[in-house]
Design a protein around this motif. Structure first.
Motif, PDB file in Angstrom:
ATOM      1  N   PRO A 121      38.995  47.649  47.663  1.00 35.57           N
ATOM      2  CA  PRO A 121      39.886  47.950  46.543  1.00 35.57           C
ATOM      3  C   PRO A 121      39.213  47.587  45.212  1.00 35.57           C
ATOM      4  N   VAL A 122      39.547  48.363  44.193  1.00 39.79           N
ATOM      5  CA  VAL A 122      39.020  48.107  42.853  1.00 39.79           C
ATOM      6  C   VAL A 122      40.127  47.430  42.051  1.00 39.79           C
ATOM      7  N   ILE A 123      39.848  46.238  41.562  1.00 41.27           N
ATOM      8  CA  ILE A 123      40.813  45.500  40.741  1.00 41.27           C
ATOM      9  C   ILE A 123      40.269  45.477  39.312  1.00 41.27           C
ATOM     10  N   ASP A 124      40.963  46.160  38.418  1.00 43.88           N
ATOM     11  CA  ASP A 124      40.555  46.193  37.012  1.00 43.88           C
ATOM     12  C   ASP A 124      41.381  45.151  36.259  1.00 43.88           C
TER      13      ASP A 124
ATOM     14  N   HIS B 190      45.353  44.547  33.493  1.00 40.51           N
ATOM     15  CA  HIS B 190      46.373  43.498  33.584  1.00 40.51           C
ATOM     16  C   HIS B 190      46.351  42.569  32.371  1.00 40.51           C
ATOM     17  N   GLY B 191      45.475  42.840  31.401  1.00 40.66           N
ATOM     18  CA  GLY B 191      45.403  42.014  30.202  1.00 40.66           C
ATOM     19  C   GLY B 191      44.600  40.736  30.378  1.00 40.66           C
ATOM     20  N   ILE B 192      43.734  40.707  31.379  1.00 39.32           N
ATOM     21  CA  ILE B 192      42.901  39.540  31.654  1.00 39.32           C
ATOM     22  C   ILE B 192      41.457  39.928  31.386  1.00 39.32           C
ATOM     23  N   PHE B 193      40.739  39.060  30.668  1.00 33.68           N
ATOM     24  CA  PHE B 193      39.377  39.400  30.260  1.00 33.68           C
ATOM     25  C   PHE B 193      38.311  38.666  31.070  1.00 33.68           C
ATOM     26  N   LYS B 194      38.581  37.436  31.513  1.00 27.58           N
ATOM     27  CA  LYS B 194      37.534  36.635  32.140  1.00 27.58           C
ATOM     28  C   LYS B 194      37.944  36.194  33.529  1.00 27.58           C
ATOM     29  N   LEU B 195      36.985  36.243  34.458  1.00 24.14           N
ATOM     30  CA  LEU B 195      37.200  35.818  35.838  1.00 24.14           C
ATOM     31  C   LEU B 195      36.385  34.548  36.085  1.00 24.14           C
ATOM     32  N   LEU B 196      37.078  33.505  36.546  1.00 21.46           N
ATOM     33  CA  LEU B 196      36.431  32.227  36.840  1.00 21.46           C
ATOM     34  C   LEU B 196      36.377  32.007  38.348  1.00 21.46           C
TER      35      LEU B 196
ATOM     36  N   ARG C 123      35.655  41.969  31.700  1.00 21.21           N
ATOM     37  CA  ARG C 123      34.749  41.855  30.550  1.00 21.21           C
ATOM     38  C   ARG C 123      33.751  40.717  30.720  1.00 21.21           C
ATOM     39  N   TYR C 124      34.236  39.560  31.192  1.00 22.60           N
ATOM     40  CA  TYR C 124      33.384  38.386  31.362  1.00 22.60           C
ATOM     41  C   TYR C 124      33.603  37.836  32.762  1.00 22.60           C
ATOM     42  N   ILE C 125      32.543  37.277  33.333  1.00 16.95           N
ATOM     43  CA  ILE C 125      32.653  36.684  34.664  1.00 16.95           C
ATOM     44  C   ILE C 125      31.719  35.477  34.726  1.00 16.95           C
ATOM     45  N   SER C 126      32.159  34.431  35.404  1.00 15.13           N
ATOM     46  CA  SER C 126      31.307  33.254  35.542  1.00 15.13           C
ATOM     47  C   SER C 126      30.316  33.481  36.679  1.00 15.13           C
ATOM     48  N   LYS C 127      29.249  32.685  36.665  1.00 16.34           N
ATOM     49  CA  LYS C 127      28.213  32.817  37.693  1.00 16.34           C
ATOM     50  C   LYS C 127      28.765  32.505  39.075  1.00 16.34           C
ATOM     51  N   LEU C 128      29.623  31.485  39.142  1.00 16.47           N
ATOM     52  CA  LEU C 128      30.180  31.083  40.437  1.00 16.47           C
ATOM     53  C   LEU C 128      31.099  32.165  41.000  1.00 16.47           C
ATOM     54  N   ALA C 129      31.881  32.794  40.138  1.00 18.95           N
ATOM     55  CA  ALA C 129      32.768  33.861  40.607  1.00 18.95           C
ATOM     56  C   ALA C 129      31.966  35.052  41.117  1.00 18.95           C
TER      57      ALA C 129
ATOM     58  N   ILE D 192      42.236  34.197  31.091  1.00 19.13           N
ATOM     59  CA  ILE D 192      41.394  33.992  32.270  1.00 19.13           C
ATOM     60  C   ILE D 192      42.237  34.035  33.534  1.00 19.13           C
ATOM     61  N   ILE D 193      41.540  34.215  34.643  1.00 16.87           N
ATOM     62  CA  ILE D 193      42.163  34.117  35.964  1.00 16.87           C
ATOM     63  C   ILE D 193      41.112  33.560  36.916  1.00 16.87           C
ATOM     64  N   ASN D 194      41.551  32.826  37.918  1.00 22.08           N
ATOM     65  CA  ASN D 194      40.650  32.279  38.923  1.00 22.08           C
ATOM     66  C   ASN D 194      40.631  33.173  40.148  1.00 22.08           C
ATOM     67  N   LEU D 195      39.608  32.985  40.984  1.00 15.82           N
ATOM     68  CA  LEU D 195      39.465  33.814  42.185  1.00 15.82           C
ATOM     69  C   LEU D 195      40.629  33.656  43.145  1.00 15.82           C
ATOM     70  N   ASP D 196      41.202  32.449  43.221  1.00 17.17           N
ATOM     71  CA  ASP D 196      42.285  32.239  44.178  1.00 17.17           C
ATOM     72  C   ASP D 196      43.548  33.022  43.810  1.00 17.17           C
ATOM     73  N   LYS D 197      43.690  33.434  42.551  1.00 14.19           N
ATOM     74  CA  LYS D 197      44.853  34.222  42.121  1.00 14.19           C
ATOM     75  C   LYS D 197      44.537  35.718  41.991  1.00 14.19           C
ATOM     76  N   LEU D 198      43.333  36.111  42.372  1.00 13.74           N
ATOM     77  CA  LEU D 198      42.897  37.495  42.151  1.00 13.74           C
ATOM     78  C   LEU D 198      43.723  38.508  42.942  1.00 13.74           C
ATOM     79  N   TRP D 199      44.019  38.186  44.193  1.00 13.38           N
ATOM     80  CA  TRP D 199      44.750  39.128  45.038  1.00 13.38           C
ATOM     81  C   TRP D 199      46.232  39.209  44.686  1.00 13.38           C
ATOM     82  N   THR D 200      46.752  38.305  43.892  1.00 10.81           N
ATOM     83  CA  THR D 200      48.157  38.397  43.489  1.00 10.81           C
ATOM     84  C   THR D 200      48.383  39.558  42.530  1.00 10.81           C
TER      85      THR D 200
END
Length: 132
Positions: A83-86, A90-96, A111-117, A57-65
């Motif tokens: 920009p398109v961030i795939d 990067h080997g990350i499946f879920k965005l929180l 692949r997966y994304i939370s409602k809040l994200a 997983i990764i959080n939104l605050d680390k997305l631009w890194t």
């Protein structure tokens, strides 16, 4: 004839209970069930393959890194392009959805994304695309 209760009116034998049917199974140490000694609690999962549950997983605050600061500054100048961030590259499946995004649109593939994200990405004008 006496009026006292005879042996025919009461049960001949008492019901024999096994030690496991006692009120407190820990009362007699000789008959403690194995489940009190082992740490296994709950249901079993036969032939569990842990890679079926692998979901980094990764959080939104680390997305631009993942993209870099210079790319973010370059995209901030031109608001018409996003920009398109795939994340799967990067080997990350879920965005929180923890954290804040800068006020610039971004397209995120995952692949997966939370409602809040998803809500926070759409608030800044971006889009979230689900991939298989």
């Amino acid at each position: 004839m006496s009026t006292s209760s005879s042996s025919r009116t009461r049960p001949v034998r008492t019901v024999r209970r096994s030690p496991r049917e006692t009120i407190d199974p820990r009362a007699d140490v000789r008959f403690i069930p194995r489940r009190f000694f082992s740490a296994q609690v709950g249901m079993r999962h036969f032939h569990k393959l842990k890679n079926h549950y692998h979901c980094p997983i990764i959080n939104l605050d680390k997305l631009w890194t993942l993209v870099g600061e210079e790319k973010r500054v370059e995209c901030a100048k031109d608001k018409s392009k996003a920009p398109v961030i795939d994340l799967t590259d990067h080997g990350i499946f879920k965005l929180l959805g923890k954290g804040q995004l800068p006020e610039q649109p971004v397209v995120v593939k995952c692949r997966y994304i939370s409602k809040l994200a998803e809500k926070k990405i759409k608030e800044v004008g971006g889009a979230a695309i689900l991939t298989a």
